[in-house]
Design a protein around this motif. Structure first.
Motif, PDB file in Angstrom:
ATOM      1  N   THR A 394       0.843  -1.200   0.000  1.00 36.05           N
ATOM      2  CA  THR A 394       0.000   0.000   0.000  1.00 36.05           C
ATOM      3  C   THR A 394       0.872   1.242   0.000  1.00 36.05           C
ATOM      4  O   THR A 394       2.064   1.189   0.325  1.00 36.05           O
ATOM      5  N   PHE A 395       0.265   2.371  -0.362  1.00 32.51           N
ATOM      6  CA  PHE A 395       0.925   3.660  -0.201  1.00 32.51           C
ATOM      7  C   PHE A 395       0.674   4.179   1.211  1.00 32.51           C
ATOM      8  O   PHE A 395      -0.393   3.944   1.789  1.00 32.51           O
ATOM      9  N   GLU A 396       1.646   4.864   1.751  1.00 30.77           N
ATOM     10  CA  GLU A 396       1.447   5.500   3.053  1.00 30.77           C
ATOM     11  C   GLU A 396       0.294   6.494   2.955  1.00 30.77           C
ATOM     12  O   GLU A 396       0.215   7.300   2.031  1.00 30.77           O
ATOM     13  N   GLY A 397      -0.610   6.421   3.898  1.00 30.91           N
ATOM     14  CA  GLY A 397      -1.754   7.321   3.895  1.00 30.91           C
ATOM     15  C   GLY A 397      -2.923   6.824   3.078  1.00 30.91           C
ATOM     16  O   GLY A 397      -3.979   7.452   3.045  1.00 30.91           O
ATOM     17  N   ASN A 398      -2.749   5.704   2.371  1.00 30.50           N
ATOM     18  CA  ASN A 398      -3.848   5.149   1.573  1.00 30.50           C
ATOM     19  C   ASN A 398      -3.854   3.626   1.729  1.00 30.50           C
ATOM     20  O   ASN A 398      -3.531   2.881   0.800  1.00 30.50           O
ATOM     21  N   PRO A 399      -4.220   3.135   2.919  1.00 39.00           N
ATOM     22  CA  PRO A 399      -4.151   1.686   3.184  1.00 39.00           C
ATOM     23  C   PRO A 399      -5.286   0.886   2.551  1.00 39.00           C
ATOM     24  O   PRO A 399      -5.314  -0.335   2.684  1.00 39.00           O
ATOM     25  N   TYR A 400      -6.207   1.544   1.864  1.00 38.03           N
ATOM     26  CA  TYR A 400      -7.390   0.850   1.355  1.00 38.03           C
ATOM     27  C   TYR A 400      -7.181   0.271  -0.046  1.00 38.03           C
ATOM     28  O   TYR A 400      -7.893  -0.642  -0.454  1.00 38.03           O
ATOM     29  N   THR A 401      -6.225   0.822  -0.783  1.00 39.61           N
ATOM     30  CA  THR A 401      -5.896   0.266  -2.092  1.00 39.61           C
ATOM     31  C   THR A 401      -4.680  -0.628  -1.915  1.00 39.61           C
ATOM     32  O   THR A 401      -3.603  -0.160  -1.558  1.00 39.61           O
ATOM     33  N   VAL A 402      -4.885  -1.921  -2.188  1.00 40.88           N
ATOM     34  CA  VAL A 402      -3.863  -2.917  -1.856  1.00 40.88           C
ATOM     35  C   VAL A 402      -3.447  -3.676  -3.107  1.00 40.88           C
ATOM     36  O   VAL A 402      -4.289  -4.037  -3.938  1.00 40.88           O
ATOM     37  N   TRP A 403      -2.152  -3.911  -3.239  1.00 35.24           N
ATOM     38  CA  TRP A 403      -1.609  -4.770  -4.292  1.00 35.24           C
ATOM     39  C   TRP A 403      -0.926  -5.963  -3.636  1.00 35.24           C
ATOM     40  O   TRP A 403      -0.368  -5.844  -2.544  1.00 35.24           O
ATOM     41  N   PRO A 404      -0.933  -7.112  -4.282  1.00 37.51           N
ATOM     42  CA  PRO A 404      -0.332  -8.297  -3.662  1.00 37.51           C
ATOM     43  C   PRO A 404       1.195  -8.348  -3.727  1.00 37.51           C
ATOM     44  O   PRO A 404       1.812  -9.133  -3.029  1.00 37.51           O
ATOM     45  N   ARG A 405       1.805  -7.488  -4.565  1.00 41.61           N
ATOM     46  CA  ARG A 405       3.272  -7.505  -4.664  1.00 41.61           C
ATOM     47  C   ARG A 405       3.735  -6.234  -5.363  1.00 41.61           C
ATOM     48  O   ARG A 405       2.942  -5.525  -6.006  1.00 41.61           O
ATOM     49  N   LEU A 406       5.023  -5.938  -5.242  1.00 45.92           N
ATOM     50  CA  LEU A 406       5.578  -4.725  -5.848  1.00 45.92           C
ATOM     51  C   LEU A 406       5.413  -4.725  -7.365  1.00 45.92           C
ATOM     52  O   LEU A 406       5.144  -3.679  -7.968  1.00 45.92           O
ATOM     53  N   ALA A 407       5.593  -5.887  -7.996  1.00 44.24           N
ATOM     54  CA  ALA A 407       5.492  -5.957  -9.456  1.00 44.24           C
ATOM     55  C   ALA A 407       4.114  -5.522  -9.942  1.00 44.24           C
ATOM     56  O   ALA A 407       3.989  -4.857 -10.973  1.00 44.24           O
ATOM     57  N   ASP A 408       3.072  -5.877  -9.196  1.00 46.99           N
ATOM     58  CA  ASP A 408       1.718  -5.480  -9.580  1.00 46.99           C
ATOM     59  C   ASP A 408       1.531  -3.971  -9.463  1.00 46.99           C
ATOM     60  O   ASP A 408       0.916  -3.342 -10.323  1.00 46.99           O
ATOM     61  N   LEU A 409       2.061  -3.392  -8.393  1.00 50.25           N
ATOM     62  CA  LEU A 409       1.960  -1.942  -8.217  1.00 50.25           C
ATOM     63  C   LEU A 409       2.728  -1.224  -9.322  1.00 50.25           C
ATOM     64  O   LEU A 409       2.254  -0.207  -9.858  1.00 50.25           O
ATOM     65  N   ALA A 410       3.893  -1.732  -9.687  1.00 48.54           N
ATOM     66  CA  ALA A 410       4.697  -1.084 -10.724  1.00 48.54           C
ATOM     67  C   ALA A 410       3.951  -1.029 -12.049  1.00 48.54           C
ATOM     68  O   ALA A 410       3.916   0.012 -12.725  1.00 48.54           O
ATOM     69  N   VAL A 411       3.342  -2.138 -12.437  1.00 50.31           N
ATOM     70  CA  VAL A 411       2.585  -2.165 -13.698  1.00 50.31           C
ATOM     71  C   VAL A 411       1.386  -1.223 -13.616  1.00 50.31           C
ATOM     72  O   VAL A 411       1.061  -0.522 -14.578  1.00 50.31           O
ATOM     73  N   GLN A 412       0.742  -1.185 -12.446  1.00 47.57           N
ATOM     74  CA  GLN A 412      -0.397  -0.278 -12.270  1.00 47.57           C
ATOM     75  C   GLN A 412       0.028   1.175 -12.452  1.00 47.57           C
ATOM     76  O   GLN A 412      -0.664   1.964 -13.115  1.00 47.57           O
ATOM     77  N   LEU A 413       1.168   1.547 -11.892  1.00 46.29           N
ATOM     78  CA  LEU A 413       1.647   2.925 -12.008  1.00 46.29           C
ATOM     79  C   LEU A 413       1.958   3.274 -13.457  1.00 46.29           C
ATOM     80  O   LEU A 413       1.626   4.374 -13.928  1.00 46.29           O
ATOM     81  N   ALA A 414       2.588   2.347 -14.185  1.00 51.77           N
ATOM     82  CA  ALA A 414       2.888   2.595 -15.598  1.00 51.77           C
ATOM     83  C   ALA A 414       1.607   2.758 -16.404  1.00 51.77           C
ATOM     84  O   ALA A 414       1.492   3.651 -17.258  1.00 51.77           O
ATOM     85  N   GLU A 415       0.627   1.919 -16.137  1.00 52.98           N
ATOM     86  CA  GLU A 415      -0.647   2.002 -16.861  1.00 52.98           C
ATOM     87  C   GLU A 415      -1.397   3.278 -16.506  1.00 52.98           C
ATOM     88  O   GLU A 415      -1.997   3.922 -17.374  1.00 52.98           O
ATOM     89  N   ASP A 416      -1.390   3.656 -15.231  1.00 48.91           N
ATOM     90  CA  ASP A 416      -2.062   4.895 -14.826  1.00 48.91           C
ATOM     91  C   ASP A 416      -1.410   6.104 -15.471  1.00 48.91           C
ATOM     92  O   ASP A 416      -2.096   7.044 -15.905  1.00 48.91           O
ATOM     93  N   ALA A 417      -0.081   6.117 -15.526  1.00 47.64           N
ATOM     94  CA  ALA A 417       0.625   7.241 -16.146  1.00 47.64           C
ATOM     95  C   ALA A 417       0.252   7.354 -17.619  1.00 47.64           C
ATOM     96  O   ALA A 417       0.008   8.454 -18.137  1.00 47.64           O
ATOM     97  N   CYS A 418       0.175   6.223 -18.301  1.00 45.49           N
ATOM     98  CA  CYS A 418      -0.201   6.241 -19.716  1.00 45.49           C
ATOM     99  C   CYS A 418      -1.647   6.698 -19.887  1.00 45.49           C
ATOM    100  O   CYS A 418      -1.981   7.420 -20.832  1.00 45.49           O
ATOM    101  N   ARG A 419      -2.501   6.304 -18.952  1.00 41.29           N
ATOM    102  CA  ARG A 419      -3.909   6.719 -19.010  1.00 41.29           C
ATOM    103  C   ARG A 419      -4.005   8.244 -18.870  1.00 41.29           C
ATOM    104  O   ARG A 419      -4.801   8.895 -19.552  1.00 41.29           O
ATOM    105  N   ARG A 420      -3.208   8.803 -17.983  1.00 42.88           N
ATOM    106  CA  ARG A 420      -3.205  10.261 -17.818  1.00 42.88           C
ATOM    107  C   ARG A 420      -2.660  10.950 -19.070  1.00 42.88           C
ATOM    108  O   ARG A 420      -3.144  12.013 -19.468  1.00 42.88           O
ATOM    109  N   LEU A 421      -1.657  10.342 -19.693  1.00 44.73           N
ATOM    110  CA  LEU A 421      -1.102  10.919 -20.913  1.00 44.73           C
ATOM    111  C   LEU A 421      -2.154  10.977 -22.019  1.00 44.73           C
ATOM    112  O   LEU A 421      -2.202  11.940 -22.792  1.00 44.73           O
TER     113      LEU A 421
END
Length: 744
Positions: A394-421
């Motif tokens: 989880t991110f500090e201050g946001n314990p409600y959004t949970v990923w099962p591993r770092l690799a999953d969070l990394a892919v999510q961040l890349a996809e979110d960044a592309c979505r914003r682009l």
């Protein structure tokens, strides 16, 4: 009653049970796929996240739908549950996606808890026995999950639970021996073997925990494993192989109990996940980030800061003739916290996304290493992989959004960044290339020591040379890649320190860089901290190129697909010959446009590769040499060769052949149409000449008639006139005949 089924199950055959259930109207297809993470019947991933969808309710509903059908046959419900249990066990053998398995087992327990009244007598007793085995299996999966996350206490507790539940299942199954002797005996033996195995491994884990904490001997734990292997309760070959693997690991640990053990006193670990953006040039990406990334939400949080530079030292200020250099934009995110499934904190990480002018973007998590022994360091390296056990990220201050591993969070961040682009007009065509298995681990060792055994409380001796560092017990964690699979306790102890899958580069003041397929270790003992920044940035730069090549490969795949479509259309036109020259010309223009796009892509990719290879990328020739060596060790040249081969294949073998074939078709079609036009013109001319001829003949007849009917002298002159006309026509024909022959 169920002797044949039991004999088949004893031999590991599930199909006869499936056929028996089908014969009793039970639909087994969905039941069998419930634990499969990639089943087409269930959503693989929740939308806008990298988490598997919860299947507990689906499993409950599906089992409930089949329960009345199974209950109509004697022993049907226990056999239905046994089919689900064995389906989960079968999936567990090949998959690290544990959640669908846990969900399926939970769904079965929920179904019988809420609707078990329809099952009575010894059927109910056997059903409870199978449910107890389901709880045992869920605990076994939890034990493996704990092993892959380095949680020895949780590992031991889960194994003890698995053994206790198996013991409970054996007791329940024994009570149904009167009505169902064969099925009862099978479940008793099945549960007893499971209990014996899990109890033996739990004792081994307990021994390893004591060994790592105090240096206590593992002799007793090894003897327990040997007894379990040679005993009569465990006959399953898989169980026996796992006991043997654990015994070998414990023997290896015990053999180095009094040798110097490595301890990383100070260092840093970087988890790097490369990705690429397609459809827009890197500079457009940087422009969009600079204009509005501070208001983006990535992984459910807003950036702490957006910097228009990657904060690299000035050694990256090269002297490229076109003033190109490696830099970009940096998006800093809140800290990331990783906890075990039991709530124990496993680590904290700084998080950021780095966008590059060259296109080698990456998500980056960093964590300090302080007073870490080999087993803990091994657990830290495993956190990079997509096969890492399920935890809570989880991110500090946001314990409600949970990923099962770092690799999953990394892919999510890349996809979110592309979505914003894509929300920005200039980058609306952006697409992301990211996957969990595309990662690199960069470990920096600044200070290390050894202890005379595995206990961290023992006296320490400073390590001053890289040679001594790699001689210590535990150094093999630094010289091997992050594994995709763990088969035994403390498996790292059996890794070879000097192996063929790692390469070593020695630099100034004796530091060494060790590179494997997914790790880079920088050992620079006694070096000032500020000097490590350059070494780390070089290693991370080389590691981040994976995303760049992945993006290029996918771009080429798109070109290949388009060219293949053109080739299909050209082949169809060649077979049917029903495409006009105009249509062929339009297709030719499309092919020319594709050729230009491919040339532009190839030119851009090769230009970037030339810059990466060029010494002018770096301000220091020494650092440029270091980068060159790192690139050699990470297979950069091979990747370039593969990329060029792919470009040539698409450009020449596919596109070139298609263009040649189309050009040939165009020539043939144009020749045919030219021939048709000439034939039409000739036909028109012949009609025209026929009309003229008819008019001429009628005129001659009129002349003759007029001459003959008037007087003899007029008739003579009419004949002379007609003869003159015929003579002139014959003369012109003779003059024009050779010319017409030459024009054919």
């Amino acid at each position: 009653m169920h002797r044949d089924l039991v004999e088949a199950l004893s031999e590991g055959e599930l199909q006869p049970l499936r056929e028996w259930l089908t014969g009793n109207q039970v639909e087994t297809g969905t039941l069998h796929e419930l634990p499969q993470w990639d089943s087409a019947r269930f959503p693989e991933l929740l939308p806008s996240s990298r988490r598997l969808a919860d299947r507990t309710d689906s499993a409950t509903a599906e089992i409930l739908a089949q329960l009345p059908k199974a209950a109509a046959a004697p022993g049907g419900v226990p056999l239905l549950l046994l089919f689900v249990l064995l389906s989960v066990e079968s999936e567990w053998e090949i998959s690290y996606h544990y959640q669908p398995m846990w969900d399926t087992l939970s769904g079965a327990r929920n179904c019988l808890r809420d609707h078990g009244a329809m099952v009575t007598g010894e059927d109910a007793v056997l059903a409870r026995a199978v449910l107890a085995m389901m709880e045992s299996l869920a605990a076994q999966i939890s034990a493996e999950n704990a092993m892959t996350t380095g949680q020895l206490a949780a590992h031991e507790a889960a194994l003890e639970t698995a053994a206790a539940k198996a013991r409970e299942a054996a007791g329940l199954a024994g009570r149904a021996a009167v009505e169902y002797p064969d099925l009862s005996a099978f479940l008793v033996d099945y549960a007893a073997e499971c209990e014996a195995y899990n109890a033996a491994v739990a004792a081994a884990v307990r021994g390893v925990r004591e060994f790592l904490a105090t240096g206590a001997s593992l002799d007793h734990a090894i003897e327990n494993l040997e007894a379990a292997e040679s005993g009569e309760e465990i006959t399953d070959s898989v169980y026996l192989s796992e006991l043997r693997a654990n015994r070998f690991s414990l023997m290896a640990l015990n053999g180095v109990r009094h040798e110097p053990w490595l301890r990383i006193d100070q260092g840093k670990i970087v988890y790097l996940y490369p990705f690429a953006t397609r459809g827009v040039p890197p500079q457009a990406v940087l422009n969009s980030i600079g204009e509005g990334a501070d208001g983006w939400r990535l992984g459910g949080v807003e950036p702490l800061a957006v910097n228009s530079s990657l904060k690299l030292d000035d050694v990256w200020d090269g002297s490229d003739a076109f003033k190109r250099h490696y830099d970009g934009a940096l998006v800093s995110l809140p800290g990331v916290v990783m906890c075990g499934t039991d709530g124990e904190e496993l680590g904290r990480f700084q998080a950021e996304i780095r966008f590059s002018k060259l296109g080698n973007h990456h998500v980056r998590f960093t964590s300090d290493i302080t007073n870490v022994m080999p087993a803990e360091l091994y657990a830290m390296t495993l956190r990079a992989a997509p096969e890492h056990g399920a935890v809570r990220v989880t991110f500090e201050g946001n314990p409600y959004t949970v990923w099962p591993r770092l690799a999953d969070l990394a892919v999510q961040l890349a996809e979110d960044a592309c979505r914003r682009l894509r929300e920005t007009e200039a980058t609306s065509q952006a697409d992301v290339v990211a996957r969990q298995g595309m990662f690199q681990l960069v470990v920096t060792v600044d200070a290390a020591s050894t202890t005379p055994g595995p206990a961290s409380s023992l006296p320490r001796r400073e390590v001053r040379t890289v040679s001594d560092l790699f001689k210590a017990v535990g150094a093999q964690v630094l010289t091997n890649p992050v594994t995709y699979l763990i088969g035994s306790l403390a498996e790292w102890i059996r890794y070879a320190t000097d192996n063929e899958i790692s390469s070593t580069t020695t630099g100034l003041i004796g530091e060494q860089t060790v590179r494997t397929s997914n790790t880079t270790v920088i050992a620079a003992l006694g070096a000032a901290a500020f000097t490590q920044g350059t070494r780390g940035s070089v290693a991370e730069f080389a590691a981040s190129l994976d995303g760049l090549f992945a993006g290029w490969s996918l771009e080429l795949a798109d070109h290949y697909e388009r060219v293949d479509g053109f080739q299909t259309r050209v082949d169809a036109a060649e077979r049917h010959q029903d495409m006009s020259a105009q249509a062929l010309s339009a297709l030719s223009r499309e092919l020319d446009a594709e050729k230009i796009r491919l040339n532009d892509f190839a030119t851009g990719a090769r230009s970037t590769i030339a810059l990466i290879r060029s010494p002018s990328l770096m301000a220091s020739p020494v650092v440029a040499d270091s980068l060159r060596l790192v690139l050699e060790h990470c297979g950069f040249q091979q990747r370039v060769a593969e990329l060029n081969a792919m470009i040539e294949e698409v450009a020449d073998e596919q596109l070139g052949v298609t263009i040649e074939k189309l050009a040939r078709q165009r020539e043939e079609q144009e020749a045919k149409e030219e021939e048709r036009r000439e034939n039409r013109q000739r036909a028109k001319l012949e009609v025209f000449l026929a009309v003229i001829a008819a008019a001429g003949v009628s005129g001659i007849i009129q002349v003759l008639q007029a001459g003959f009917f008037e007087s003899d002298g007029a008739a003579t002159w009419a004949v002379v006139g007609v003869a003159g006309i015929l003579f002139v026509a014959l003369l012109l024909g003779l003059l024009l005949w050779p010319r017409s022959r030459r024009n054919r």
